[in-house]
Design a protein around this motif. Structure first.
Motif, short mmCIF file in Angstrom:
data_model
loop_
_atom_site.label_atom_id
_atom_site.label_comp_id
_atom_site.label_asym_id
_atom_site.label_seq_id
_atom_site.Cartn_x
_atom_site.Cartn_y
_atom_site.Cartn_z
N ARG A 104 33.23 -45.80 -12.23
CA ARG A 104 33.63 -44.45 -11.87
C ARG A 104 33.16 -43.43 -12.90
O ARG A 104 32.68 -42.34 -12.55
N LEU A 105 33.28 -43.76 -14.17
CA LEU A 105 32.86 -42.85 -15.22
C LEU A 105 31.36 -42.56 -15.15
O LEU A 105 30.93 -41.41 -15.28
N VAL A 106 30.57 -43.60 -14.93
CA VAL A 106 29.12 -43.41 -14.85
C VAL A 106 28.76 -42.57 -13.64
O VAL A 106 27.92 -41.66 -13.72
N LEU A 107 29.35 -42.85 -12.50
CA LEU A 107 29.01 -42.10 -11.29
C LEU A 107 29.45 -40.64 -11.39
O LEU A 107 28.72 -39.73 -10.98
N ALA A 108 30.63 -40.41 -11.96
CA ALA A 108 31.08 -39.02 -12.12
C ALA A 108 30.13 -38.27 -13.05
O ALA A 108 29.77 -37.11 -12.78
N ARG A 118 39.80 -46.74 -21.24
CA ARG A 118 38.76 -46.79 -20.21
C ARG A 118 39.35 -46.55 -18.83
O ARG A 118 38.80 -45.80 -18.02
N VAL A 119 40.47 -47.21 -18.56
CA VAL A 119 41.09 -47.08 -17.24
C VAL A 119 41.64 -45.68 -17.04
O VAL A 119 41.55 -45.12 -15.94
N ALA A 120 42.20 -45.09 -18.10
CA ALA A 120 42.71 -43.72 -18.00
C ALA A 120 41.57 -42.75 -17.69
O ALA A 120 41.68 -41.88 -16.81
N GLY A 121 40.46 -42.90 -18.41
CA GLY A 121 39.30 -42.05 -18.14
C GLY A 121 38.75 -42.29 -16.75
O GLY A 121 38.33 -41.35 -16.06
N GLY A 122 38.75 -43.55 -16.32
CA GLY A 122 38.27 -43.88 -14.99
C GLY A 122 39.14 -43.27 -13.90
O GLY A 122 38.64 -42.92 -12.82
N ALA A 123 40.44 -43.13 -14.17
CA ALA A 123 41.33 -42.52 -13.19
C ALA A 123 40.98 -41.04 -12.99
O ALA A 123 40.99 -40.54 -11.87
N VAL A 124 40.67 -40.36 -14.09
CA VAL A 124 40.26 -38.96 -14.00
C VAL A 124 38.94 -38.85 -13.24
O VAL A 124 38.78 -38.01 -12.35
N ALA A 125 37.99 -39.72 -13.59
CA ALA A 125 36.70 -39.72 -12.89
C ALA A 125 36.89 -40.03 -11.42
O ALA A 125 36.23 -39.44 -10.55
N GLY A 126 37.80 -40.95 -11.12
CA GLY A 126 38.06 -41.30 -9.72
C GLY A 126 38.63 -40.14 -8.93
O GLY A 126 38.28 -39.95 -7.76
N ALA A 127 39.50 -39.36 -9.56
CA ALA A 127 40.07 -38.19 -8.88
C ALA A 127 38.97 -37.19 -8.55
O ALA A 127 38.98 -36.56 -7.47
N PHE A 128 38.01 -37.04 -9.47
CA PHE A 128 36.88 -36.15 -9.20
C PHE A 128 36.00 -36.70 -8.08
O PHE A 128 35.61 -35.98 -7.16
N LEU A 129 35.71 -37.99 -8.12
CA LEU A 129 34.87 -38.60 -7.10
C LEU A 129 35.51 -38.52 -5.72
O LEU A 129 34.80 -38.39 -4.71
#
Length: 219
Positions: A202-206, A2-13
């Protein structure tokens, strides 16, 4: 994961100016006196203020001495969120956020904006008045009718005390006979769950941003 995916989503955001921060605002029934999400990353327990971290250390020590566990509350705040994310019926942004956060183990409650306090307020108290320059308050937590308003999205999650405790607990075995069991000795899930909850937001917002772009024809 989850945190790894969130990091990718965060980079996009980051590319569109959206930032998601999280902090513990209560632990073991002891609330933080202030909410500074910017400094939480460097504090024990991801505490919302330094004084709270000191108090919570004692709360944890006392729980350890009893062979017990404690829960807490985590606040997640997203800034720079564009207006118009989500939709008003089957894919509400607040519903998707709640589902994502509730999917994390130990989370037993989610509130957005004023949350449960809204049930004790009148409409005139809980509504967010508007002037030409924008909203004057944010009791809605950045989401109205399932759609982001452009204000900060503010979400809080209630995290239960870990069920597996060092003290003996009554249970039944596979044969249905009463017995006692002792569990692992983790005292509180808060230090581990804060980055996980931020990642889920982050994942939901992305996903919501990408869906909006798709609906607009890939712009």
């Amino acid at each position: 994961s989850r945190v790894a995916g969130g990091a990718v989503a965060g980079a996009f955001l980051d590319t569109i100016g959206v930032a998601v921060r999280a902090a513990a605002v209560e632990l073991g029934g002891v609330p933080a006196g202030a909410t500074d999400l910017d400094g939480a990353q460097d504090r024990p327990f991801f505490a919302a203020d330094p004084d709270a971290a000191v108090k919570w250390e004692q709360v944890v020590r006392e729980a350890v001495s009893r062979g017990d566990t404690v829960g807490g509350i985590v606040e997640v705040r997203a800034t720079g969120v564009p207006a118009g994310l989500g939709e008003p019926v089957f894919d509400k942004l607040d519903a998707r956020l709640a589902a994502a956060v509730m999917s994390v183990g130990a989370v037993k409650g989610v509130e957005i904006g004023s949350g449960f306090a809204a049930a004790r307020a009148s409409g005139s108290e809980n509504n967010d008045p508007m002037r030409a320059e924008g909203f004057l308050s944010n009791n809605a937590g950045g989401i109205l009718a399932g759609i982001s308003t452009g204000q900060d999205i503010v979400l809080r999650a209630a995290v239960k005390p870990i069920a597996s405790i060092a003290r003996e607990q009554l249970t039944v075995d596979r044969s249905g006979r009463e017995t006692y069991v002792r569990g692992r000795h983790d005292v509180c899930a808060i230090p581990r769950i804060v980055p996980v909850l931020a990642a889920m937001v982050r994942l939901v917002l992305a996903d919501a941003v990408l869906l909006q772009r798709r609906m607009k024809g890939g712009q």
